[in-house]
Design a protein around this motif. Structure first.
Motif, PDB file in Angstrom:
ATOM      1  N   VAL A 177     -26.060  51.894  43.496  1.00  0.00           N
ATOM      2  CA  VAL A 177     -24.969  51.184  42.665  1.00  0.00           C
ATOM      3  C   VAL A 177     -25.664  50.998  41.254  1.00  0.00           C
ATOM      4  O   VAL A 177     -24.778  50.891  40.340  1.00  0.00           O
ATOM      5  CB  VAL A 177     -25.089  49.489  43.219  1.00  0.00           C
TER       6      VAL A 177
ATOM      7  N   THR B   2     -23.497  43.087  48.737  1.00  0.00           N
ATOM      8  CA  THR B   2     -23.194  44.362  49.517  1.00  0.00           C
ATOM      9  C   THR B   2     -21.586  44.095  49.918  1.00  0.00           C
ATOM     10  O   THR B   2     -20.956  43.077  49.676  1.00  0.00           O
ATOM     11  CB  THR B   2     -23.631  44.725  50.829  1.00  0.00           C
TER      12      THR B   2
ATOM     13  N   GLU C  28     -15.952  51.935  48.598  1.00  0.00           N
ATOM     14  CA  GLU C  28     -15.182  51.699  47.354  1.00  0.00           C
ATOM     15  C   GLU C  28     -13.779  51.952  47.952  1.00  0.00           C
ATOM     16  O   GLU C  28     -13.493  52.973  48.543  1.00  0.00           O
ATOM     17  CB  GLU C  28     -15.411  52.702  46.333  1.00  0.00           C
TER      18      GLU C  28
ATOM     19  N   HIS D  13     -26.736  41.432  43.696  1.00  0.00           N
ATOM     20  CA  HIS D  13     -25.191  41.621  43.949  1.00  0.00           C
ATOM     21  C   HIS D  13     -24.989  41.907  45.235  1.00  0.00           C
ATOM     22  O   HIS D  13     -25.767  42.169  46.090  1.00  0.00           O
ATOM     23  CB  HIS D  13     -24.990  42.915  42.876  1.00  0.00           C
TER      24      HIS D  13
ATOM     25  N   PRO E 298     -21.094  52.327  44.470  1.00  0.00           N
ATOM     26  CA  PRO E 298     -21.087  51.160  45.392  1.00  0.00           C
ATOM     27  C   PRO E 298     -21.329  51.519  46.903  1.00  0.00           C
ATOM     28  O   PRO E 298     -21.588  50.558  47.606  1.00  0.00           O
ATOM     29  CB  PRO E 298     -19.941  50.436  44.990  1.00  0.00           C
TER      30      PRO E 298
END
Length: 440
Positions: A212, A387, A220, A385, A217
């Motif tokens: 990330v 998941t 996506e 952040h 990510p």
């Protein structure tokens, strides 16, 4: 193993044919003798966990006349299997303590109680909890199944004395910089890094973080990106620490996190990345007591000197445990009473003092923020952040771990075989995409 959502949906359908007397841990008409709870086994503090089980049960019995029976799972795969088994049989734990990354899977099954405003009131209200810990309770504030139990932002522990002796003023902010520091600190029987390559929980978190940070990510728009060059580089870096860079003890191929923690606590490693506040309980009683500190883990991906365009400076996953209540349980009100007990300031303070896990209770958390020893951990919590909130994520996570598991033989041989790694990632990509497709 079939995709979680598909299997559990079938399981829910099957439960409609099961008599109500078989559901949950007691009948609807009578106060049950025991409420059943499934939690992860604590490999670092097993004795303390057993005592905590007994203490919680005794207190809840005093309040309600009902005891609490705890069952444990040992790994994410075990966790998933126990959920599936309970859903298929229509009986089992009333409450599950699930890792936050498993909450999307739990939500997608429709097998757990969607919390109403009245439910939240019965456990002290949503205001009882730190806002950040509610970030992965559900897809939005009106569709939530997870009740925050503990917060577990990850950081890196480091040995202050070893760094000072090497002329290093602070841990590096880049993964490449950390590797260079680790190389300079690997000598005299000590290693730069302590890593639990044999652990079933944390290896994927390193890969997620590096990916990330590089702008990938991993999932996506419903598509897996496990074969992306950024993720290949992440694995090469993580595996290379032991295999080719030689900054990790070769024995670490079989280490769980408890062994990595013990090595750092014995002064045999300079850095211990991917640890939470729970490590403080052990380290304060170890050979490095008073000689270690916590720092944010690097936020610049391997091969870069600055965060690239599209990269996310994630210090940690949004990590912790959520409590969820099974729909098949006939003891919902009692389950809510137990959740109310477990998330009270008093109970959470006792849990923090025993296990070092940060509370989700906002009132208690305010008193801990001022502790200098926890400054980096509190900072990491604010920069963590989440998941992807996708029902297939738990299988993606397991696929990422499996790549490490299958790479251990090459690690032990001192190499990172790119051909073998690419083959493993191709299979992981296929497994992850199949899970994502079935979770739609």
């Amino acid at each position: 193993m079939n995709a979680t959502r598909a299997l559990l949906a079938a399981a829910l359908a099957a439960t409609t044919a099961i008599p109500l007397t078989a559901c949950g841990s007691g009948s609807a008409a009578d106060t049950p003798k025991s409420l059943n709870v499934l939690v992860g086994a604590n490999a670092v503090y097993p004795t303390e966990q057993k005592q905590w089980f007994a203490d919680v049960s005794a207190k809840f019995q005093q309040q309600t006349g009902t005891t609490v029976t705890f069952e444990t799972f040992a790994s994410p795969t075990d966790e998933l299997t126990k959920i599936q088994t309970s859903m298929l049989s229509g009986q089992g734990p009333d409450i599950y303590a699930l890792g936050t990354t498993f909450t999307p899977t739990a939500f997608s099954t429709g097998a757990f109680v969607n919390l109403t405003a009245d439910d939240w009131t019965k456990i002290g209200g949503r205001d009882r909890f730190l806002p950040a810990t509610l970030g992965i309770s559900g897809p939005d504030a009106t569709h939530e199944v997870g009740i925050p139990f503990v917060s577990r932002p990850f950081v890196m522990a480091y040995n202050k004395e070893l760094l000072a002796a090497a002329g290093i003023d602070k841990p590096a902010a880049t993964w490449d910089g950390l590797l260079q520091q680790a190389k300079s600190l690997t000598k005299d029987g000590r290693y730069g890094l302590a890593i639990g390559y044999g652990d079933t929980y944390d290896p994927w978190k390193f890969i997620w973080a590096m990916s990330v940070q590089a702008g990938n990510p991993l999932v996506e728009n419903g598509k897996a990106r496990l074969t992306d060059p950024t993720t290949v580089k992440a694995y090469q870096t993580y595996l290379g620490w032991l295999a080719t860079d030689k900054v990790v003890d070769p024995a670490a191929t079989g280490w769980k996190n408890a062994q990595a923690l013990a090595a750092f606590g014995a002064g045999k490693a300079a850095f211990l990345p991917m640890v939470s506040a729970s490590s403080k309980v052990t380290l304060d009683k170890s050979a490095v007591a008073g000689k270690y500190g916590y720092a944010l883990m690097p936020t610049v991906p391997p091969g870069a000197t600055a965060l690239p365009a599209g990269g996310v400076a994630a210090t940690s996953i949004l990590s912790g445990d959520n409590l969820v209540i099974a729909k098949y349980s006939k003891n919902k009100d009692l389950a809510l009473r137990l959740v109310n007990l477990l998330t009270s300031a008093e109970s959470q303070e006792a849990y923090y003092k025993t296990f070092g896990e940060l509370p989700t209770n906002a009132e208690l958390a305010k008193t801990l923020v001022s502790d200098p020893a926890l400054a980096a951990i509190v900072d990491s919590a604010s920069k963590a952040h989440g998941t992807p909130f996708n029902g297939g994520w738990s299988k993606v996570q397991l696929a990422l771990v499996n790549v490490v598991v299958q790479s251990v033989p090459n690690l032990a041989a001192g190499k990172v075989d790119d051909k073998a790694l690419n083959a493993l990632l191709t299979q992981a990509q296929s497994d992850a995409q199949a899970a994502l497709d079935k979770a739609k």
